[in-house]
Design a protein around this motif. Structure first.
Motif, short mmCIF file in Angstrom:
data_model
loop_
_atom_site.label_atom_id
_atom_site.label_comp_id
_atom_site.label_asym_id
_atom_site.label_seq_id
_atom_site.Cartn_x
_atom_site.Cartn_y
_atom_site.Cartn_z
N GLU A 125 -6.00 -14.88 6.45
CA GLU A 125 -6.21 -13.63 7.16
C GLU A 125 -7.26 -12.76 6.47
O GLU A 125 -7.94 -11.98 7.09
CB GLU A 125 -4.91 -12.84 7.29
N ASN A 126 -7.37 -12.93 5.15
CA ASN A 126 -8.43 -12.28 4.41
C ASN A 126 -8.47 -10.77 4.68
O ASN A 126 -9.52 -10.20 4.90
CB ASN A 126 -9.76 -12.93 4.81
N SER A 127 -7.32 -10.16 4.69
CA SER A 127 -7.32 -8.76 5.08
C SER A 127 -6.78 -7.83 4.00
O SER A 127 -6.13 -8.24 3.06
CB SER A 127 -6.47 -8.59 6.34
N GLU A 128 -7.14 -6.58 4.18
CA GLU A 128 -6.65 -5.54 3.28
C GLU A 128 -5.90 -4.51 4.11
O GLU A 128 -6.37 -4.11 5.17
CB GLU A 128 -7.83 -4.87 2.58
N LEU A 129 -4.77 -4.10 3.61
CA LEU A 129 -4.00 -3.06 4.27
C LEU A 129 -3.94 -1.87 3.32
O LEU A 129 -3.80 -2.06 2.11
CB LEU A 129 -2.57 -3.55 4.53
N LYS A 130 -4.04 -0.68 3.89
CA LYS A 130 -4.03 0.50 3.04
C LYS A 130 -2.99 1.50 3.52
O LYS A 130 -2.79 1.67 4.72
CB LYS A 130 -5.41 1.19 3.07
N TYR A 131 -2.36 2.12 2.55
CA TYR A 131 -1.45 3.23 2.87
C TYR A 131 -1.33 4.11 1.64
O TYR A 131 -1.03 3.61 0.54
CB TYR A 131 -0.07 2.72 3.29
N GLY A 132 -1.53 5.39 1.83
CA GLY A 132 -1.31 6.37 0.75
C GLY A 132 -2.00 6.01 -0.56
O GLY A 132 -1.39 6.13 -1.62
N GLY A 133 -3.24 5.58 -0.49
CA GLY A 133 -3.97 5.28 -1.72
C GLY A 133 -3.68 3.90 -2.30
O GLY A 133 -4.24 3.50 -3.31
N VAL A 134 -2.77 3.16 -1.64
CA VAL A 134 -2.44 1.82 -2.09
C VAL A 134 -3.20 0.81 -1.23
O VAL A 134 -3.28 0.98 -0.02
CB VAL A 134 -0.91 1.57 -1.92
N THR A 135 -3.79 -0.19 -1.87
CA THR A 135 -4.46 -1.26 -1.12
C THR A 135 -3.74 -2.57 -1.37
O THR A 135 -3.55 -2.97 -2.52
CB THR A 135 -5.94 -1.39 -1.56
N LEU A 136 -3.34 -3.23 -0.30
CA LEU A 136 -2.69 -4.53 -0.40
C LEU A 136 -3.69 -5.57 0.09
O LEU A 136 -4.10 -5.56 1.24
CB LEU A 136 -1.43 -4.56 0.47
N SER A 137 -4.12 -6.46 -0.83
CA SER A 137 -5.02 -7.55 -0.45
C SER A 137 -4.15 -8.77 -0.18
O SER A 137 -3.73 -9.44 -1.12
CB SER A 137 -6.02 -7.86 -1.56
N THR A 138 -3.89 -9.03 1.09
CA THR A 138 -2.94 -10.10 1.41
C THR A 138 -3.51 -11.47 1.07
O THR A 138 -2.78 -12.39 0.75
CB THR A 138 -2.52 -10.07 2.89
N HIS A 139 -4.85 -11.61 1.13
CA HIS A 139 -5.43 -12.92 0.83
C HIS A 139 -5.42 -13.21 -0.67
O HIS A 139 -5.45 -14.36 -1.06
CB HIS A 139 -6.84 -13.01 1.40
N LEU A 141 -3.06 -11.73 -2.73
CA LEU A 141 -1.72 -11.39 -3.20
C LEU A 141 -1.81 -10.35 -4.33
O LEU A 141 -1.21 -10.51 -5.39
CB LEU A 141 -0.95 -12.63 -3.67
N ARG A 142 -2.62 -9.32 -4.11
CA ARG A 142 -2.77 -8.27 -5.12
C ARG A 142 -2.58 -6.89 -4.51
O ARG A 142 -2.91 -6.66 -3.35
CB ARG A 142 -4.14 -8.36 -5.79
N LEU A 143 -2.05 -6.02 -5.35
CA LEU A 143 -1.76 -4.66 -4.92
C LEU A 143 -2.46 -3.73 -5.89
O LEU A 143 -2.34 -3.90 -7.11
CB LEU A 143 -0.24 -4.46 -4.99
N SER A 144 -3.20 -2.76 -5.36
CA SER A 144 -3.88 -1.85 -6.29
C SER A 144 -3.75 -0.40 -5.85
O SER A 144 -3.51 -0.09 -4.68
CB SER A 144 -5.35 -2.23 -6.43
N ALA A 145 -3.89 0.49 -6.82
CA ALA A 145 -3.89 1.93 -6.58
C ALA A 145 -4.66 2.55 -7.74
O ALA A 145 -5.19 1.82 -8.58
CB ALA A 145 -2.46 2.47 -6.52
N ALA A 146 -4.72 3.88 -7.77
CA ALA A 146 -5.52 4.57 -8.79
C ALA A 146 -5.13 4.13 -10.21
O ALA A 146 -5.98 4.03 -11.09
CB ALA A 146 -5.35 6.07 -8.63
N ILE A 206 1.62 0.82 -10.85
CA ILE A 206 0.20 1.09 -10.58
C ILE A 206 -0.03 2.56 -10.18
O ILE A 206 -1.10 2.92 -9.72
CB ILE A 206 -0.36 0.15 -9.47
N GLY A 207 0.99 3.37 -10.38
CA GLY A 207 0.86 4.81 -10.12
C GLY A 207 0.64 5.14 -8.65
O GLY A 207 -0.10 6.07 -8.32
N ALA A 208 1.31 4.39 -7.77
CA ALA A 208 1.11 4.59 -6.33
C ALA A 208 1.72 5.91 -5.85
O ALA A 208 2.74 6.36 -6.37
CB ALA A 208 1.72 3.43 -5.56
N GLU A 209 1.08 6.48 -4.86
CA GLU A 209 1.61 7.69 -4.22
C GLU A 209 2.67 7.31 -3.18
O GLU A 209 3.42 8.15 -2.71
CB GLU A 209 0.48 8.45 -3.51
#
Ligand code: CA
Length: 226
Positions: A125-139, A141-146, A206-209
């Motif tokens: 799917e090679n996609s990124e989902l974002k919510y509240g400053g959090v980015t989920l890279s489903t392709h 399997l990584r999660l990032s925030a500030a 990761i200090g997510a909001e």
């Protein structure tokens, strides 16, 4: 497809390897835990089948070390009947599924296909989902925030994807089981609770909001911190 089987029961291992090969799945076998870990860390497998009681190093320890090294290969635990605490412990260490012994060849093949298909779907799917400053890279399997970045297991990724797609909506544990594990799975609310606790730890790390709040008697809701 290439599968690693870590199982010390010789007869069972031989039978499983035969079944896998008959179904055009390349199967490698390790009988000892330490050997199994070395193979698993190579990262060349599409699925790993892991027994729990093994000589030298048990299956849960192998799984823990694998996940600690950020290896997200789908893992199916082979558990003895009624080992409920072991099952939860397996999920707690990052297993994607478990199959209670004794099991049929068809059931095993179905589970292997299911976990590898889900991984392929997510990866392609090679996609990124974002919510509240959090980015989920489903392709990836990584999660990032500030505050940083963290690796997720396949199940964690699927669950967080579901939460983000349903952000700020209350979702029940039953609905989550249905969506993430499927109608016919043996997963119960314990599994959901365990996985939600991992996601909470990783979001905090990761200090997510964004936080997953418990709505008593109703389920969970992904929302922004107050
Ligand atoms: Ca064993």
């Amino acid at each position: 497809m290439r599968v690693l089987l870590v199982e010390d029961e010789r007869r069972l291992a031989d039978a499983l390897v035969t079944i896998l090969r008959k179904n055009k799945i390349t199967a490698d076998h390790a009988a000892r835990g330490d050997e199994g870990l070395d193979c698993a860390l190579s990262g060349i497998y599409d699925v790993i089948l892991l027994d729990i009681m093994l000589p030298r190093m048990d299956g849960l320890e192998i799984l823990k070390r694998l996940r600690r090294e950020d290896k997200t290969t789908p893992v199916i635990m082979l558990t003895a009947r009624g080992e409920i605490p072991d099952r939860v412990a397996g999920l707690d260490c990052g297993a994607d599924d478990y199959i209670p012994k004794p099991f049929s060849a068809d059931e095993l093949l179905a589970r292997i296909r299911a976990v590898s298909r889900r991984k392929t779907e997510i990866v392609s799917e090679n996609s990124e989902l974002k919510y509240g400053g959090v980015t989920l890279s489903t392709h990836l399997l990584r999660l990032s925030a500030a505050g940083g970045e963290v690796a997720l297991t396949l199940k964690e990724c699927e669950l967080l994807e579901y939460f983000i797609n349903n952000a700020e909506i209350i979702v029940s544990k039953e609905r989550i089981i249905e969506k993430i594990w499927g109608y016919d799975s043996e997963a119960d609310v314990n599994h959901v609770e365990v996985y939600v606790s991992f996601l909470r730890k990783k979001l905090a790390h990761i200090g997510a909001e964004a936080v997953i709040t418990t709505i008593r008697g109703a389920g969970y809701r992904l929302c922004l911190k107050n």
